[in-house]
Design an enzyme around this catalytic site. Structure first.
Site, PDB file in Angstrom:
ATOM      1  N   PRO A  10       0.789  -1.237   0.000  1.00 25.29           N
ATOM      2  CG  PRO A  10      -0.140  -1.128   2.119  1.00 25.29           C
ATOM      3  CD  PRO A  10       0.514  -2.071   1.162  1.00 25.29           C
ATOM      4  CG  ASN A  11      -0.280   4.291   1.282  1.00 30.74           C
ATOM      5  OD1 ASN A  11      -1.263   4.821   0.769  1.00 30.74           O
ATOM      6  ND2 ASN A  11      -0.330   3.710   2.477  1.00 30.74           N
ATOM      7  NE  ARG A  18       3.786   6.700   1.537  1.00 30.34           N
ATOM      8  CZ  ARG A  18       4.137   5.518   1.992  1.00 30.34           C
ATOM      9  NH1 ARG A  18       4.757   4.660   1.222  1.00 30.34           N
ATOM     10  NH2 ARG A  18       3.847   5.181   3.231  1.00 30.34           N
ATOM     11  CE1 TYR A  23       8.756   5.251   2.968  1.00 30.40           C
ATOM     12  CE2 TYR A  23       7.124   7.016   2.998  1.00 30.40           C
ATOM     13  CZ  TYR A  23       7.658   5.872   3.548  1.00 30.40           C
ATOM     14  OH  TYR A  23       7.108   5.337   4.680  1.00 30.40           O
ATOM     15  CG  ASN A  72       8.355  -1.769   0.662  1.00 35.19           C
ATOM     16  OD1 ASN A  72       7.760  -1.875   1.739  1.00 35.19           O
ATOM     17  ND2 ASN A  72       8.949  -0.649   0.276  1.00 35.19           N
ATOM     18  CB  ALA A  75       1.402   0.353   6.669  1.00 39.68           C
ATOM     19  CD  GLU A  96      10.221  -7.131   6.510  1.00 39.92           C
ATOM     20  OE1 GLU A  96       9.880  -8.239   6.984  1.00 39.92           O
ATOM     21  OE2 GLU A  96      10.308  -6.096   7.195  1.00 39.92           O
ATOM     22  CG  HIS A  98      10.953  -1.929   5.090  1.00 39.36           C
ATOM     23  ND1 HIS A  98       9.592  -1.918   4.914  1.00 39.36           N
ATOM     24  CD2 HIS A  98      11.245  -3.047   5.785  1.00 39.36           C
ATOM     25  CE1 HIS A  98       9.070  -2.980   5.506  1.00 39.36           C
ATOM     26  NE2 HIS A  98      10.053  -3.687   6.040  1.00 39.36           N
ATOM     27  NE  ARG A 105       9.614   6.460   8.763  1.00 46.05           N
ATOM     28  CZ  ARG A 105       8.724   6.191   7.807  1.00 46.05           C
ATOM     29  NH1 ARG A 105       8.962   5.205   6.940  1.00 46.05           N
ATOM     30  NH2 ARG A 105       7.622   6.895   7.697  1.00 46.05           N
TER      31      ARG A 105
HETATM   32  C1  DQA Z   1       8.078   1.284   4.105  1.00 48.15           C
HETATM   33  C2  DQA Z   1       8.109   1.507   5.616  1.00 48.15           C
HETATM   34  C3  DQA Z   1       6.732   1.267   6.226  1.00 48.15           C
HETATM   35  O1  DQA Z   1       6.781   1.475   7.623  1.00 48.15           O
HETATM   36  C4  DQA Z   1       5.723   2.212   5.625  1.00 48.15           C
HETATM   37  O2  DQA Z   1       4.437   1.952   6.143  1.00 48.15           O
HETATM   38  C5  DQA Z   1       5.726   2.201   4.145  1.00 48.15           C
HETATM   39  C6  DQA Z   1       6.998   2.130   3.432  1.00 48.15           C
HETATM   40  C7  DQA Z   1       9.417   1.640   3.441  1.00 48.15           C
HETATM   41  O3  DQA Z   1       9.637   1.194   2.319  1.00 48.15           O
HETATM   42  O4  DQA Z   1      10.243   2.368   4.023  1.00 48.15           O
HETATM   43  O5  DQA Z   1       4.677   2.315   3.496  1.00 48.15           O
HETATM   44  O6  DQA Z   1       7.829  -0.085   3.863  1.00 48.15           O
END
Ligand code: DQA
Length: 140
Positions: A10-11, A18, A23, A72, A75, A96, A98, A105
Site C-alpha cells: 500500500p501507498n 508521497r 521516500y 515491500n 504498512a 523483505e 524497505h 522511525r
Molecule cells: C516502508 C516503511 C513502512 O513502515 C511504511 O508503512 C511504508 C513504506 C518503506 O519502504 O520504508 O509504506 O515499507
C-alpha cells in the site's frame, strides 16, 4: 533465466509524490525500468497493490514457480498476520525490503510480522534496497 518478482504494498504507487523527504522523488515505474535494464540474467516483474488480499493472491500465484520475491509490504509489514502466513505457505524465497530505515522511525515500524518467514531483511537504502534484495537472491 531466474524469475524474480518485486511486490509492493500500500501507498507505494505514490512513490515520487508521497513524503518525498522519506521516500525520495523518483517514481517506481522509472526506477523499475532502469533496474530491469541492469539485469539480463533475470526475468524481473513488478506488481503493486493497496489491498492485502491481492498481495496474498500474488504471493500464491508466483510462490510455487518464481525463484525469488522482493517484498515491500509497506504498512502491512507491521500489521499483517495473513501476509506472514502466505509467505510461510509458499516455496519461493522472500526478501523483505524497505526504502526507509524503519528502525529510526516510530516504534510501531520496528516490528515486522513478515521478517521471520523471510530469508532476510534490507532497509534504509532508499530505492537501492530493491536492487540489494535482488543481489541477495542471486547470491544464494
Ligand atoms: C516502508 C516503511 C513502512 O513502515 C511504511 O508503512 C511504508 C513504506 C518503506 O519502504 O520504508 O509504506 O515499507
Amino acid at each position: 533465466m531466474k524469475k524474480i518478482l518485486i511486490l509492493n504494498g500500500p501507498n507505494l504507487n505514490l512513490l515520487g509524490v508521497r513524503e518525498t523527504s522519506i521516500y525520495g522523488a523518483q517514481d517506481f515505474e522509472t526506477y523499475f525500468s532502469t533496474l530491469k535494464s541492469k539485469y539480463d540474467i533475470v526475468e524481473l516483474s513488478y506488481f503493486q497493490s493497496n489491498t492485502e488480499g491481492f498481495i496474498i493472491d500474488k504471493l500464491h500465484e508466483v510462490g510455487f514457480e518464481f525463484d525469488g520475491i522482493v517484498l515491500n509490504a509497506g504498512a502491512y509489514t507491521h500489521t499483517s498476520v495473513a501476509i506472514a502466513d502466505a509467505i510461510a505457505a509458499i516455496n519461493t524465497a522472500v526478501i523483505e525490503v524497505h526504502i526507509s530505515n524503519v528502525h529510526t522511525r516510530e516504534t510501531f515500524r520496528h516490528h515486522s510480522y513478515l521478517a521471520k518467514n523471510c530469508i532476510g531483511v534490507i532497509c534504509g537504502f532508499g530505492l537501492d534496497s530493491y536492487r540489494l534484495g535482488i543481489e541477495a537472491l542471486l547470491a544464494r
